[in-house]
Design an enzyme around this catalytic site. Structure first.
Site, PDB file in Angstrom:
ATOM      1  CD  GLU A  44      32.661  44.424  37.637  1.00 19.65           C
ATOM      2  OE1 GLU A  44      33.652  44.610  36.873  1.00 19.65           O
ATOM      3  OE2 GLU A  44      32.363  45.203  38.559  1.00 19.65           O
ATOM      4  CE  LYS A 116      34.381  46.523  41.247  1.00 14.88           C
ATOM      5  NZ  LYS A 116      33.923  47.017  39.929  1.00 14.88           N
ATOM      6  CB  CYS A 152      36.428  44.414  38.365  1.00 16.19           C
ATOM      7  SG  CYS A 152      36.952  45.360  36.914  1.00 16.19           S
TER       8      CYS A 152
END
Lengths: 575, 575
Positions: A44, A116, A152
């Protein structure tokens, strides 16, 4: 069954060094291409480093990230890596605001983006401060195989993107991560990745960052788990490494694009040609999980090394009291930077024991660090006499003359000063602000005292196993702790036994449990009250303490945000 | 037209002191009842203090708040305040998590609750970390009038609760607030409240907290604005005060309960009896807006006084260099705590000018603070000789011996040490860590140097207007600033002219503008580059700096969260 060779690139970017990080990513892509990989996955925000904090709010920084991504994709094509699908985390933005993003680079173009969705805003994380959540999922077809992306936290939250991808049908999911180290998190992580891969019924490739960034250490532990929950590849913690893995994928699993589990799933085609069957590479040897102590030691060494290196320090200086804390800090510094970069200073006062000097000298001898003795008697004397000091004021002046000495040597020679306090001391305020608390970095600030002893024993045993000299003097491990600021002083004069103290702190600080819970857990009410008051009253000292590596579930600092001005006492209303 | 007498209670709670805050609230309710008020409105989280930060995550603390609310409502009924509708902010929780809440207390019962909807998660605020947003709106009928509630940020966001209440129909809206002070925020606030009241077509009663909490100061400035946008009542800033105001309300404006603008609006009846007509009270004299300097001075005095008082300090000590920063800090401390609580220390070295001593003595004479001289020559000499120091190491030892001296007197006598640095110095790192940066509180850390001069002139002019001795020596205001750590040193040897520096800092720090924006604004590229590098490199020093009152849009600290390890430079990719 269709095959695909996937590379996990476990890299150590530096926050803000977009150009350096891009170069490092390009190098790893060439390595992946040379290894015959069809796809390579980075962590990330590998391009910007993570966390970038308020840099995410600066237009120039976001523009720098986006521009560097364009430069990178052109360079990859020029470098002969165009056929390699490169999945890399970076910072993007659109009309709605900054995005925590991953891009797919292929044949000289940025062909797909994923934003995300789940933005952690707890613990050390403030992502709702920065990012707009993604609401769509992109699945790209590579050699006829359907590959989804999640970032994540998106794999940690039940439901959400993984569920949507499972319903939409994919052959593989890749997950760029920036998951900070905490004790035993690797166990949780493997179980989680296995569970989510099973939910997908397809392999999940989890690429974490590695390296230190201020108080955080990313431990790596990147892995690939099959849709049946088998661990296929695991990259060792605390190392920069690129490993490849040949996957046998189902293929043909894709359903129509559209809406699944509250997400719009878009599909796009990079290449539809199936790969010809090929012989898989010899699998990389699977990294064995580290013992608890080895893992913590690895985190502490990484955190210290990267803080020094990324901030331009070539050497460190620290006070050596002959005690366990400074000995462990010195051993960590030697492991992190080499003995030649470590300067230890014994600064005896009139209350210092003989063993404080002999144990410090022994440590220097064992580790090979630079060692000198600077008695503080003359310095202390001037302050005490001129200002007529007594009691605690006189005690603290000793610690502060040591602090001034360390800072003077730092200013004169350019060393980074290490503060050697442990978490138990920091919790109860058993330190002198501007004295032993002086430093640019505090390697063991999140290590409870009892764990400091355990680490010392473990490190010495490791040395013995390797046929080396154990770095830490056994006398430093065995003797009762003392601040030596007055005659015959022992820590136990002011504090409970450390094992008991650490047990209470574990429940109060990490567990956030209240007075009645602590008493119900079997601790004596007077003891709980005393410790809780000490912890609450020391908040102002902690605010001015140097940064240091987080290793527990809840470190002091941005993990635990409490007001200084705070009249709440855990006995509460009856107070 | 139906009438209603409303009281705004502008109070100064202490975070965590739930019992003390409840007593203070009960006292104010008796005062409101005695003044014939029908409803009294307190600020956001008045019962717990604001912000409680991670205390919101402790079950025992939430339980303490809820229990104290129950105790309070019983006590109000016993005290003869049962008929008074009391709207008070507190911390609640339900199955989904903690809530930033307001309760209506009436006739011995908690009759209604409102949960905050818009949770600020920018600037100094982390409310998404703590609270679950409210999604319904409660409107209660009192004497036949329909009264809605919104909490703080809910009136700042366009659309949302105010729009829903406007559509649903209300006669009055009350708004508990915890709105921290920033320069010129009062102007914004009045315009905002007037705009939202006009949108409602009904009066809006805005009750803010007052007082200091760590780095924040709540300035009060509570007000009532009519549905036609007229200011009906304004409580002076920085004072604890309860003021009443008679409102002529429309009545009969309520539509059915149900869904309006994405909110479920619930209605409930406390009392349906119309009040008999009565003669309105004489309106309280309207508070005149303060001048910019008066307002900033008020914020700084409040912040310092409350930090000392709420943390149990009766006195402060600070170094007096004869310069403008320490003189302004001393004058603030005298205004906050009285001259008898302020201890000033001149600590001359061999590089100190004659005027450094005479100006410090003049300041002491003018203000009446306790004054002593402690030369640092002997202390510095020991360090320099024993450690063979030169250059910057030698300069810094002087500042650090002063720091040790101040801390020794703090330890010996219990004073709070004040750090006297200003925002411009803090920005560019022009301070010695563990030297002049030593302190428990830093009164002017968010005041740019040019504003320090303006405040000094304003405070002296105020004294002259009052026929008092101006506290700040004119020589301290007029002379060129110097750290006096080497012969003939001036700040301008190392830094640009302060007016220019502050202009660049204003754009870079408060405005978050990048290199090219700054150059486009007309600053020389070399100057911008130099200042930006200084600011970026000083992050580690700021982390260890004491807390101090925020007065600007963006203070260092939780307002501006940047990594220490950060290789981003504002020239960016070409670096």
């Amino acid at each position: 069954m269709p095959q695909l060779r996937l590379a996990l690139a476990q890299v150590n970017p530096c926050v803000g060094d977009i150009v350096g990080n891009a170069t490092m990513i390009a190098d790893r892509c060439r390595e992946a291409a040379a290894a015959g990989a069809h796809i390579v996955v980075f962590g990330e925000m590998a391009l910007t480093g993570y966390p970038v904090e308020d840099l995410a709010l600066r237009e120039a920084f976001v523009a720098g990230s986006v521009q560097a991504l364009q430069t990178l994709v052109t360079r990859l094509a020029q470098d002969g890596c165009g056929e390699l699908a490169t999945v890399v985390g970076y910072l993007d933005s659109d009309a709605r605001g900054p995005r925590d993003a991953a891009a797919v680079l292929h044949r000289g173009r940025v062909v797909a983006r994923q934003f995300k969705h789940h933005l952690p805003n707890y613990g050390v994380f403030d992502e709702r401060r920065y990012f707009i959540p993604g609401t769509t999922l992109t699945v790209f077809r590579l050699h006829g195989l359907e590959i989804g992306m999640v970032i994540c936290e998106d794999i940690w939250q039940v439901g959400g993107p993984i569920t949507a991808l499972a319903q939409a049908g994919v052959d593989l999911v890749v997950a760029p991560n920036a998951s900070p180290y905490e004790r035993a998190k690797d166990d949780t992580r493997l179980a989680l990745v296995a569970r989510r891969a099973a939910e997908l019924g397809a392999p999940l490739a989890y690429a974490n960052l590695v390296g230190g960034q201020d108080e955080l250490v990313f431990d790596g532990d990147s892995m690939v788990v099959s849709g049946r929950g088998e661990l296929l590849l695991r990259v060792p913690q605390f190392t920069e490494q690129l490993l490849v893995c040949d996957l046998d994928l189902a293929g043909g699993s894709a359903r129509a694009q559209g809406r699944y589990a509250e997400f719009d799933v878009h599909r796009m085609i990079l290449s539809d040609d199936s790969l010809a069957a090929y012989s898989p590479a010899t699998p990389a040897p699977m990294a064995e999980p580290l013992s608890d102590e080895a893992e913590v030691w690895g985190a502490l060494v990484t955190g210290l090394r990267d803080y020094a290196r990324k901030n331009g320090f070539g050497s460190v200086v620290l006070g050596l009291s002959g005690g366990i804390d400074s000995a462990v800090c010195a051993a960590l510094a030697v492991d992190a930077l080499g003995a030649d970069a470590v300067y230890g200073l014994s600064m005896p006062s009139s209350y210092s024991s003989v063993h404080s000097r002999t144990d410090a000298a022994d440590l220097a001898e064992r580790t090979g660090l630079h060692y000198q003795v600077q008695p503080i008697g003359a310095m202390v004397e001037v302050f005490v006499r001129q200002l007529s000091l007594s009691g605690i004021a006189q005690e603290n002046v000793q610690a502060r003359c040591r602090g001034v000495t360390l800072m003077a040597l730092s200013n004169q020679h350019g060393h980074l000063v290490l503060a050697t306090g442990n978490k138990s001391e920091l919790a109860v305020g058993y330190s002198t602000i501007y004295g032993d608390a002086v430093g640019g970095f505090a390697p063991i600030k999140d290590v409870p005292k009892t764990a400091v002893w355990a680490l010392a024993r473990w490190r010495n045993a490791l040395a013995e196993k390797r046929g080396e000299t154990p770095p830490i003097p056994p006398s430093s491990i065995g003797k009762p702790p003392s601040a030596e600021l007055r005659p015959e002083q022992l820590d136990t004069d002011s504090l409970p036994d450390y094992q008991l103290l650490d047990n209470v702190l574990d429940d109060y600080v990490e567990g956030d449990r209240g007075f009645s819970d602590l008493v119900a857990a079997g601790f004596a009410p007077e003891l709980v009250e005393r410790i809780v008051r000490l912890v609450d009253a020391a908040e102002y000292k902690r605010r001015q303490y140097p940064p240091g590596t987080k290793i527990t579930l809840k470190a002091f600092g941005r993990d635990r945000r409490l007001p200084i001005t705070n009249r709440w006492r855990e006995r509460g209303l009856t107070d």
